[in-house]
Write an enzyme that holds these catalytic residues in place. Sequence first.
Site: not given
Length: 327
Positions: A112, A194, A197
Amino acid sequence: MKKKVFSGVQPSGNLHIGNYLGAIRNWVEVQGQYENVFCVVNAHAITVPQEPAVLHAKTREVAAIYMACGIDPEESVVFVQSHVPAHFELTWMLNGITPMGWLNRMTQFKEKAGEERESVSTGLFDYPVLMASDILLYDADLVPVGSDQTQHIELTRDIAQRFNYLFGDTFKLPQALVRETGARIMALDEPTKKMSKSSESPMGAVDLLDTPDAIKRKIMRAVTDPLRGIAFDPERHGLFNLLTIYQLLSGSSRDQIESHFEGKGYAELKRELVDLVVESLRPIQERYAQIMAEPQYLEDVLARGAERASVISEAKLRQAKEHMGLL
Ligand code: ATP
Ligand code: LTN
């Protein structure tokens, strides 16, 4: 005594079928077997920028989706993380005993933060300690999650063990509950990543509230490969992902699915998958609409959930403070 389950989803965007198949559906399946606490983890969501009004609305949306998917707020505790201050308090206490090196190893943080390591928030780095607090406050035995979260649960065990060693027996060591199939649903448009969201591309994820048209558009354009034949081959990432979704929603075995599609091509598989996804999401979307039509009911559920969660977590927090010499 029933074993205890804790889990949560961040209200940081639209929930997708990866969240459903990797997490929420498994919560519903084991709901009767365990004592459950399901949290909307909005304090995790604020480790990256959020628009306040959107965050507030998404928080309700996620709680309503839990219920629409089959979580019964009478049976399970359903609440919003920030409504229960013990989560923030315990995080600070655990920060005091968590080495930076442990957090430095977290792959989710590395992914991230990426190139932005210097500018991302301190909260993003500390995120796993907040997650450990969530789990440890409720003496959870089991944490049903997708496979991207197992490292965080290992860390939770390490933190609990360290606390117990330093200050005496306080926390139970939890275990991840990860299903073999569906633990990592991949992005439709980039099946080596993956489904997420917070991805920038809208074509990667089928959202739980997508219209039939949107579902069709996304699945028909899903990336596959130039090979022929429909088979569960993990090396054929795009195809394997579509077949996994098909398997989970149909309840058929891999053999049955392969013989069903024998001699057929991707177009046929995708068309059938569209219908299956649309029909599987329809009852969830209908219940969701009913719940959202009664906002006061939802507020009442969350207020009651916060009360029940506070009773459990305050007792544990008090014990931890006492052991640490903070009372
Ligand atoms: P973000 O991409 O914004 O980090 P997310 O889509 O990964 O969000 P989370 O709120 O982080 O969603 O995850 C909620 C639950 O859903 C977790 O248990 C997580 O493991 C699971 N999950 C998330 N994405 C997937 C996926 N692609 N496949 C299976 N499970 C998933
Ligand atoms: N970090 C998790 C969400 C989460 C969670 C938890 C999951 C926060 N606290 C406690 C299980 C138990 C994620 O899915 N990104």
